[in-house]
Structure formats: C-alpha cells, structure tokens
Design a protein around this motif. Sequence first.
Motif, PDB file in Angstrom:
ATOM      1  N   HIS A  79       5.629  -3.009  -8.694  1.00 10.30           N
ATOM      2  CA  HIS A  79       4.605  -2.742  -7.688  1.00 10.30           C
ATOM      3  C   HIS A  79       3.240  -2.786  -8.358  1.00 10.30           C
ATOM      4  N   PHE A  80       2.333  -3.521  -7.764  1.00 11.86           N
ATOM      5  CA  PHE A  80       0.992  -3.704  -8.296  1.00 11.86           C
ATOM      6  C   PHE A  80       0.255  -2.374  -8.286  1.00 11.86           C
ATOM      7  N   GLY A  81      -0.443  -2.058  -9.349  1.00  7.77           N
ATOM      8  CA  GLY A  81      -1.211  -0.824  -9.424  1.00  7.77           C
ATOM      9  C   GLY A  81      -2.514  -0.932  -8.647  1.00  7.77           C
ATOM     10  N   LEU A  82      -2.821   0.055  -7.807  1.00  7.11           N
ATOM     11  CA  LEU A  82      -4.036   0.019  -6.999  1.00  7.11           C
ATOM     12  C   LEU A  82      -5.288  -0.038  -7.858  1.00  7.11           C
ATOM     13  N   ARG A  83      -5.253   0.610  -9.004  1.00  8.72           N
ATOM     14  CA  ARG A  83      -6.406   0.637  -9.897  1.00  8.72           C
ATOM     15  C   ARG A  83      -6.732  -0.750 -10.442  1.00  8.72           C
ATOM     16  N   ALA A  84      -5.794  -1.656 -10.448  1.00  4.15           N
ATOM     17  CA  ALA A  84      -6.008  -3.001 -10.971  1.00  4.15           C
ATOM     18  C   ALA A  84      -6.699  -3.926  -9.966  1.00  4.15           C
ATOM     19  N   ILE A  85      -6.839  -3.483  -8.728  1.00  2.00           N
ATOM     20  CA  ILE A  85      -7.505  -4.284  -7.705  1.00  2.00           C
ATOM     21  C   ILE A  85      -9.013  -4.209  -7.919  1.00  2.00           C
ATOM     22  N   LYS A  86      -9.679  -5.340  -7.784  1.00  2.00           N
ATOM     23  CA  LYS A  86     -11.129  -5.399  -7.978  1.00  2.00           C
ATOM     24  C   LYS A  86     -11.823  -4.417  -7.034  1.00  2.00           C
ATOM     25  N   ASN A  87     -12.780  -3.667  -7.550  1.00  2.00           N
ATOM     26  CA  ASN A  87     -13.581  -2.672  -6.827  1.00  2.00           C
ATOM     27  C   ASN A  87     -12.829  -1.369  -6.527  1.00  2.00           C
ATOM     28  N   VAL A  88     -11.590  -1.244  -6.989  1.00  2.00           N
ATOM     29  CA  VAL A  88     -10.853   0.003  -6.799  1.00  2.00           C
ATOM     30  C   VAL A  88     -10.679   0.638  -8.171  1.00  2.00           C
ATOM     31  N   GLY A  89     -11.347   1.737  -8.393  1.00  2.00           N
ATOM     32  CA  GLY A  89     -11.222   2.443  -9.662  1.00  2.00           C
ATOM     33  C   GLY A  89     -10.150   3.501  -9.592  1.00  2.00           C
ATOM     34  N   PHE A 136       0.636   0.113 -12.447  1.00  2.00           N
ATOM     35  CA  PHE A 136       1.835  -0.681 -12.172  1.00  2.00           C
ATOM     36  C   PHE A 136       3.075   0.197 -12.354  1.00  2.00           C
ATOM     37  N   THR A 137       4.048   0.030 -11.466  1.00  2.00           N
ATOM     38  CA  THR A 137       5.310   0.759 -11.567  1.00  2.00           C
ATOM     39  C   THR A 137       6.466  -0.202 -11.284  1.00  2.00           C
ATOM     40  N   ALA A 138       7.630   0.130 -11.794  1.00  2.00           N
ATOM     41  CA  ALA A 138       8.837  -0.641 -11.511  1.00  2.00           C
ATOM     42  C   ALA A 138       9.835   0.263 -10.816  1.00  2.00           C
ATOM     43  N   ASN A 139      10.453  -0.258  -9.762  1.00  2.00           N
ATOM     44  CA  ASN A 139      11.401   0.523  -8.985  1.00  2.00           C
ATOM     45  C   ASN A 139      12.519  -0.414  -8.529  1.00  2.00           C
ATOM     46  N   MET A 157       0.825  -1.191   0.000  1.00  4.44           N
ATOM     47  CA  MET A 157       0.000   0.000   0.000  1.00  4.44           C
ATOM     48  C   MET A 157       0.868   1.253   0.000  1.00  4.44           C
ATOM     49  N   ASN A 158       1.987   1.215   0.663  1.00  2.76           N
ATOM     50  CA  ASN A 158       2.809   2.415   0.758  1.00  2.76           C
ATOM     51  C   ASN A 158       3.764   2.593  -0.410  1.00  2.76           C
ATOM     52  N   LYS A 159       3.830   1.632  -1.310  1.00  3.96           N
ATOM     53  CA  LYS A 159       4.707   1.773  -2.466  1.00  3.96           C
ATOM     54  C   LYS A 159       3.955   1.729  -3.779  1.00  3.96           C
ATOM     55  N   SER A 160       2.747   1.203  -3.749  1.00  2.00           N
ATOM     56  CA  SER A 160       1.952   1.102  -4.971  1.00  2.00           C
ATOM     57  C   SER A 160       1.508   2.472  -5.442  1.00  2.00           C
ATOM     58  N   ASP A 161       1.386   2.597  -6.749  1.00  2.00           N
ATOM     59  CA  ASP A 161       0.883   3.829  -7.353  1.00  2.00           C
ATOM     60  C   ASP A 161      -0.468   3.498  -7.980  1.00  2.00           C
ATOM     61  N   ILE A 162      -0.998   4.410  -8.736  1.00  2.00           N
ATOM     62  CA  ILE A 162      -2.287   4.187  -9.383  1.00  2.00           C
ATOM     63  C   ILE A 162      -2.178   3.045 -10.384  1.00  2.00           C
TER      64      ILE A 162
END
Length: 64
Positions: free
Chosen positions: A16-26, A8-11, A1-6
């Motif tokens: 890091h999984f994108g928060l927008r890709a989670i079911k029910n999270v737009g 997918f990102t690579a660091n 949660m503290n590293k994910s962005d909207i």
Amino acid sequence: MNKSDIDFTANDGVVHFGLRAIKNVGEGPARAIVEERRENGPYAYVFELCSRLEYSKVNRCVLE
C-alpha cells in the motif's frame, strides 16, 4: 485511501502506497488522515473525507 498508512506498508502480499510519499502531503496531513480513519472508520466518499478532517491540519493543496 482507506488502506494506506503514513508510510508504505505490506499486507497479505499487497504493498500500500504511503500517504506521506504523495506530492504536497507531508507527515502532518498524512497522520491526520490516518488517525481520523482509525478513530471513526473508513471514508465512504471524498466529501466525507473533507468534512471529517480539520482544515488546520489538511489544506486544499493536500486534498487536490
């Protein structure tokens, strides 16, 4: 949660999984979570996450 962005990102070779890709999270709730974290620092625990977010932007279904 503290590293994910909207999205997918690579660091440093870590994806890091994108928060927008989670079911029910737009995009709106994902943006609210990320912007609040950028403005006020990382979330220490889940109850802090809930208390710092506006209920009009992030509802119960998103938090579940």
